[in-house]
Scaffold this motif. Sequence first.
Motif, mmCIF file in Angstrom:
data_model
loop_
_atom_site.group_PDB
_atom_site.id
_atom_site.type_symbol
_atom_site.label_atom_id
_atom_site.label_comp_id
_atom_site.label_asym_id
_atom_site.label_seq_id
_atom_site.Cartn_x
_atom_site.Cartn_y
_atom_site.Cartn_z
ATOM 1 N N PRO A 156 4.819 5.027 3.385
ATOM 2 C CA PRO A 156 4.429 6.295 3.671
ATOM 3 C C PRO A 156 4.805 7.270 2.388
ATOM 4 N N ASP A 157 4.193 8.481 2.629
ATOM 5 C CA ASP A 157 4.282 9.652 1.597
ATOM 6 C C ASP A 157 5.650 10.348 2.194
ATOM 7 N N MET A 158 6.826 9.916 1.651
ATOM 8 C CA MET A 158 7.863 10.761 2.124
ATOM 9 C C MET A 158 9.178 10.506 1.192
ATOM 10 N N ASP A 159 10.216 11.197 1.276
ATOM 11 C CA ASP A 159 11.432 11.290 0.391
ATOM 12 C C ASP A 159 12.210 10.233 1.017
ATOM 13 N N ALA A 160 12.447 8.869 0.470
ATOM 14 C CA ALA A 160 13.063 8.010 0.936
ATOM 15 C C ALA A 160 14.675 8.423 1.133
ATOM 16 N N SER A 161 15.084 9.088 0.340
ATOM 17 C CA SER A 161 16.572 9.240 0.080
ATOM 18 C C SER A 161 16.650 10.567 1.330
ATOM 19 N N GLN B 55 -3.306 17.881 -0.276
ATOM 20 C CA GLN B 55 -4.145 18.773 0.602
ATOM 21 C C GLN B 55 -4.730 18.352 1.896
ATOM 22 N N GLY B 56 -3.892 17.632 2.405
ATOM 23 C CA GLY B 56 -4.284 17.270 3.834
ATOM 24 C C GLY B 56 -4.983 15.760 3.641
ATOM 25 N N GLN B 57 -5.213 15.470 2.742
ATOM 26 C CA GLN B 57 -6.174 14.193 2.404
ATOM 27 C C GLN B 57 -5.334 12.831 2.162
ATOM 28 N N PHE B 58 -5.579 11.888 3.078
ATOM 29 C CA PHE B 58 -4.478 10.511 2.831
ATOM 30 C C PHE B 58 -5.324 9.418 2.109
ATOM 31 N N ASN B 59 -4.454 9.249 1.038
ATOM 32 C CA ASN B 59 -5.120 8.290 -0.125
ATOM 33 C C ASN B 59 -4.078 7.266 -0.271
ATOM 34 N N TYR B 60 -4.326 5.875 -0.418
ATOM 35 C CA TYR B 60 -3.627 4.798 -0.715
ATOM 36 C C TYR B 60 -3.905 3.947 -1.851
ATOM 37 N N GLN B 61 -2.633 3.664 -2.489
ATOM 38 C CA GLN B 61 -2.852 2.855 -3.664
ATOM 39 C C GLN B 61 -2.349 1.378 -3.166
ATOM 40 N N GLU B 62 -3.343 0.515 -3.553
ATOM 41 C CA GLU B 62 -3.108 -0.885 -2.899
ATOM 42 C C GLU B 62 -2.900 -2.105 -4.127
ATOM 43 N N ILE B 63 -2.260 -2.898 -3.752
ATOM 44 C CA ILE B 63 -2.025 -4.334 -4.838
ATOM 45 C C ILE B 63 -1.861 -5.548 -3.716
ATOM 46 N N ALA C 64 0.859 -1.036 0.076
ATOM 47 C CA ALA C 64 0.028 -0.034 0.074
ATOM 48 C C ALA C 64 0.842 1.462 0.025
ATOM 49 N N VAL C 65 0.465 2.014 -0.890
ATOM 50 C CA VAL C 65 1.618 3.219 -1.158
ATOM 51 C C VAL C 65 0.575 4.562 -0.779
ATOM 52 N N GLN C 66 1.160 5.248 0.238
ATOM 53 C CA GLN C 66 0.172 6.565 0.742
ATOM 54 C C GLN C 66 0.551 7.779 -0.302
ATOM 55 N N HIS C 67 -0.479 8.475 -0.409
ATOM 56 C CA HIS C 67 -0.225 9.811 -1.355
ATOM 57 C C HIS C 67 -1.149 10.694 -0.469
ATOM 58 N N VAL C 68 -0.357 11.903 -0.080
ATOM 59 C CA VAL C 68 -1.106 12.965 0.794
ATOM 60 C C VAL C 68 -1.255 14.270 -0.195
#
Length: 315
Positions: A247-252, A36-44, A30-34
């Motif tokens: 989570p929605d973040m810069d992994a680097s 405008q303050g809304q949490f959405n998730y793409q799942e497989i 599941a990949v989180q996308h934020v």
Amino acid sequence: MTQTSALANANICQHLKTAAQTMPAGLAVAVQHVKQGQFNYQEIDFVTLHQQSDMIAKGLIQYGITRGMKAVLMVTPSIEFFSLTFALFKAGIIPILVDPGMGIKNLKQCFAESQPDAFIGIPKAHIARRVLGWGKGSVKQVINVGGSAIQRWLTNATSLETITEIGRNEAYPFEIALLKPDDMAAILFTSGSTGTPKGVVYSHAMFEAQINALKHDYGITPGERDLATFPLFSLFGPALGMASIVPDMDASKPITANPAYLFAAIEQYQCSNMFVNPALLERLGQAGEQSQHKLNSVKRVISAGAPATISSIKR
């Protein structure tokens, strides 16, 4: 079967295949996308991840990227990142994985040393490749992942959608490439934070040993959910039958992660495991302490990359 004979037919993707058979509808990623303050998730789920990586593996082979060849993979943590990585492993293609935070000069050196045959990346990576000459002289095939129409045009690369469609049109059942224990499986470049980045050659036997260690030493069981803040570790999730929650973040630059985003992902999926580096562990601990936020579902925290402080562990 002895361990030696089992490893004679090694491939990390055999674990994904097993998960797809035993828990097909189970969440794999599941990949989180934020926004405008809304949490959405793409799942497989596991069976779809298995099928998608099969199609991509077929497409890569038909496109001319075949077993034993090396391919740079510069794709942000996403469903496509997982599908592509497992496809490369399935086909016996050697992914070259680098930390984009290591700097332009070091990146060029990494590609000069590893001599990749193919370059798979997001538009930003391809544009940098063309401008800065990454892999010039060795890269023959280029594949683009995502981006706008203009960005895709600037990459001058074949799209992942085209590769997937090629694979979809190949009706034969895909057979995972089985490698010898010491065959090269991947090349992982360190960040270079303590010196010049070094390419570490991984074999499938090494991956198997790490999977076994995680399973037995930490007691990780199928069906668990892991907050994965480091892309390479997140690949072990599906291999362990554990969902990787990204989570929605810069992994680097993990220290820049927003604790609220990570807390939301943990709560959404009731993560039982969390993999974070010591700096991010400290940041999360401080944020949780200030807001009196408790992560009731988390029962295991794994940290690596540097020593964790006693205060961080206590928090």
